[in-house]
Enzyme design. Structure first.
Site, mmCIF file in Angstrom:
data_model
loop_
_atom_site.group_PDB
_atom_site.id
_atom_site.type_symbol
_atom_site.label_atom_id
_atom_site.label_comp_id
_atom_site.label_asym_id
_atom_site.label_seq_id
_atom_site.Cartn_x
_atom_site.Cartn_y
_atom_site.Cartn_z
ATOM 1 N N CYS A 16 0.810 -1.219 0.000
ATOM 2 C CA CYS A 16 0.000 0.000 0.000
ATOM 3 C C CYS A 16 0.844 1.270 0.000
ATOM 4 O O CYS A 16 0.324 2.354 -0.256
ATOM 5 C CB CYS A 16 -0.941 -0.001 1.199
ATOM 6 S SG CYS A 16 -2.164 -1.326 1.165
ATOM 7 N N TYR B 219 -16.649 15.106 22.048
ATOM 8 C CA TYR B 219 -16.927 16.423 21.457
ATOM 9 C C TYR B 219 -16.021 17.477 22.069
ATOM 10 O O TYR B 219 -15.880 17.585 23.290
ATOM 11 C CB TYR B 219 -18.384 16.840 21.686
ATOM 12 C CG TYR B 219 -18.578 18.343 21.640
ATOM 13 C CD1 TYR B 219 -18.348 19.046 20.457
ATOM 14 C CD2 TYR B 219 -18.945 19.061 22.771
ATOM 15 C CE1 TYR B 219 -18.491 20.428 20.411
ATOM 16 C CE2 TYR B 219 -19.102 20.435 22.744
ATOM 17 C CZ TYR B 219 -18.872 21.111 21.568
ATOM 18 O OH TYR B 219 -19.004 22.472 21.520
ATOM 19 N N TRP C 87 -22.778 17.131 17.461
ATOM 20 C CA TRP C 87 -23.243 15.947 16.735
ATOM 21 C C TRP C 87 -22.216 15.623 15.659
ATOM 22 O O TRP C 87 -22.140 16.288 14.636
ATOM 23 C CB TRP C 87 -24.616 16.192 16.105
ATOM 24 C CG TRP C 87 -25.744 16.230 17.092
ATOM 25 C CD1 TRP C 87 -26.230 17.330 17.722
ATOM 26 C CD2 TRP C 87 -26.480 15.112 17.571
ATOM 27 N NE1 TRP C 87 -27.245 16.977 18.573
ATOM 28 C CE2 TRP C 87 -27.427 15.607 18.498
ATOM 29 C CE3 TRP C 87 -26.442 13.741 17.324
ATOM 30 C CZ2 TRP C 87 -28.322 14.782 19.168
ATOM 31 C CZ3 TRP C 87 -27.342 12.919 17.982
ATOM 32 C CH2 TRP C 87 -28.273 13.436 18.896
#
Length: 473
Positions: free
Chosen positions: A44, A449, A457
């Site tokens: 990768c 948060y 949210w």
């Protein structure tokens, strides 16, 4: 009487993971046959070497032959296993023009996969598949002016110097065609642009990165176009034109002059050593395995890109050639052979890819048609939400597609794209799938948060909230 050794075919991710785990757990011999000279390297990372982000080719190596020897593993490079005799429990090996039979007590086939090229003629100079360190080295050399090539870029590994020298002697291209809009195609498009090449990306389906879904594919295409890439979707390259060196690609009745082509249309499992054994096959002709990596042949295991696995969402047999899958399965087989039965684990197809500044992730099922065919009653939503609190700088719009089953509410999969830490958010969805969470349970997760990291949210929670509302209707 001493037992025959545990024999491993393939010296990369699955093979050496198995051999290393086995030697840590068992006081028995393990022999690893590798047909090439390179071992334990990062497939990768090859586009990033070509791009120049990785300074030396050998930076992509995880283990050296000396490291492997220190682990008590009998590694034999330049040894190709050409056949297996399950009845005799031997493998036939070719090396330096000689042929011999090696007995085994248990056998692991970890031969990986090879790039596919379809009907395209890849013998022309300037045509590359980015699958293997010698291929990456040759590509890097081809992109460099002959007088400027830096041989120190190769490090001190067993590189094919003749191949590099041939490509370093050619003038670099001004324009390239990348054939295939999957992981390799998108990553190599970025790498070639970084090297100053005008890139045309050709994709036969109607959108890039099909496993990520249409919304993500379209966002990636738009972002590539912003960076100067000409994206051709719904376009099929039928021929590479040239005598000795590529001159053009033919597609859909048209012809585009190019000085380079990179083919990234997929891989196929390297199952040749098991030809004639009657071993059971699964999707993509990969070797069928059970929960412990066992094949239908006695004492024969398979792991990595050559083997099937069980899908975490559908429960069906699948073939997902990805790096973590190979390493994890190899380690599990090594433990099992050493006497500690260890499942190889299910796969959800969790993957991430970068296209310039845009990060993308996907997991599970992202297409309603595929989900319906698997027996689900699917519903999906695609939302766009901020990656940070709106007043905090550095945020970006994050696109999230979330798919669930109407009947049970179970999360089936999703995809994410954005320029601000979007890809890592896919791990939340991967965990939800592995835990069989419903959309309602996903919506109630107590995700972190703070304004620099996420809005109140998180975009994943926004997607769950919107989709859950639809399921409740």
């Amino acid at each position: 009487m001493a037992r025959d050794p545990f024999v491993v075919v393939g010296g990369d991710a699955a093979g050496l993971s198995a051999a290393s785990k086995f030697r840590r757990e068992a006081d028995r011999d393990v022999v690893v046959f590798e047909r090439g000279r390179w071992i334990s390297y990062a497939h990768c990372g090859e586009p990033y070497f070509v791009e120049g982000t990785v300074e030396r080719l050998t930076d992509l190596l995880s283990l050296s032959p000396a490291d492997v020897a220190d682990r008590g593993i009998d590694l034999r490079r330049g040894h190709e296993v050409v056949s297996v005799s399950p009845e005799q429990r031997t493998v036939t090996v070719e090396a330096d023009g000689d042929r011999f039979d090696q007995p085994y007590a248990e056998l692991l086939v970890a031969t990986g996969a090879s790039a596919t090229t379809g009907a395209l003629d890849t013998a022309l100079d300037g045509v590359f598949t980015i699958h293997g360190l010698d291929s990456a080295a040759a590509t890097d050399a081809y992109l460099t002016s002959p007088a400027e090539y830096d041989w120190s870029r190769l490090g001190d590994g067993p590189v094919d110097e003749a191949r590099v020298e041939r490509n370093a002697a050619l003038d670099p291209p001004e324009r390239a065609a990348v054939v295939g809009g999957g992981y390799v195609g998108v990553e190599m498009t970025e790498a070639l642009v970084a090297r100053g090449v005008d890139v045309h990306l050709f994709q036969r389906p109607e959108h890039l990165l099909p496993p990520f879904g249409e919304a993500i594919g379209e966002r990636v295409a738009d972002h590539l176009a912003e960076r100067g890439v000409t994206v051709h979707t719904g376009a099929s390259v039928t021929k590479l034109v040239g005598d000795d060196r590529i001159e053009a690609v033919a597609y859909d009745g048209e012809r585009l002059p190019v000085g380079m082509a990179v083919i990234g249309i997929g891989v196929t499992p390297n199952t040749a050593p098991l030809d004639g054994t009657g071993v059971d096959r699964g999707p993509g002709t990969a070797v069928r395995t059970d929960a412990y990596g066992r094949t239908s042949l006695p004492a024969v295991y398979a792991a990595g890109d050559v083997a099937t696995a069980r899908h975490a969402v559908t429960g069906a047999e699948t073939w997902v050639p990805l790096g973590l899958t190979a390493n994890r399965a190899g380690r599990a087989v090594g433990a099992t052979v050493a006497g500690d039965p260890t499942p190889v684990g299910e796969v959800a197809g969790t993957a991430v890819v970068k296209a310039f500044d845009l990060e993308c992730g996907r997991v599970g099922l992202t297409d309603e048609g595929t989900a319906a065919a698997a027996g689900f009653d699917p519903a999906s939503e695609t939302i766009t939400a901020g990656s940070r609190s709106g007043y905090y700088p550095g945020g970006d719009e994050t696109t999230v597609t979330l798919l669930a089953d109407r009947t049970t509410g179970r999360v089936l999969g999703g995809a994410i794209a954005g320029r601000d830490r979007a890809a890592i958010r896919i791990d939340t969805l991967a965990t939800a799938i592995e835990s069989d969470l419903t959309v309602a349970e996903l919506e109630r997760l107590d995700l972190a948060y703070a304004p620099p990291f996420s809005p109140v949210w998180d975009p994943v929670l926004v997607a769950a909230k919107v989709l859950n509302g639809r399921l409740d209707d």
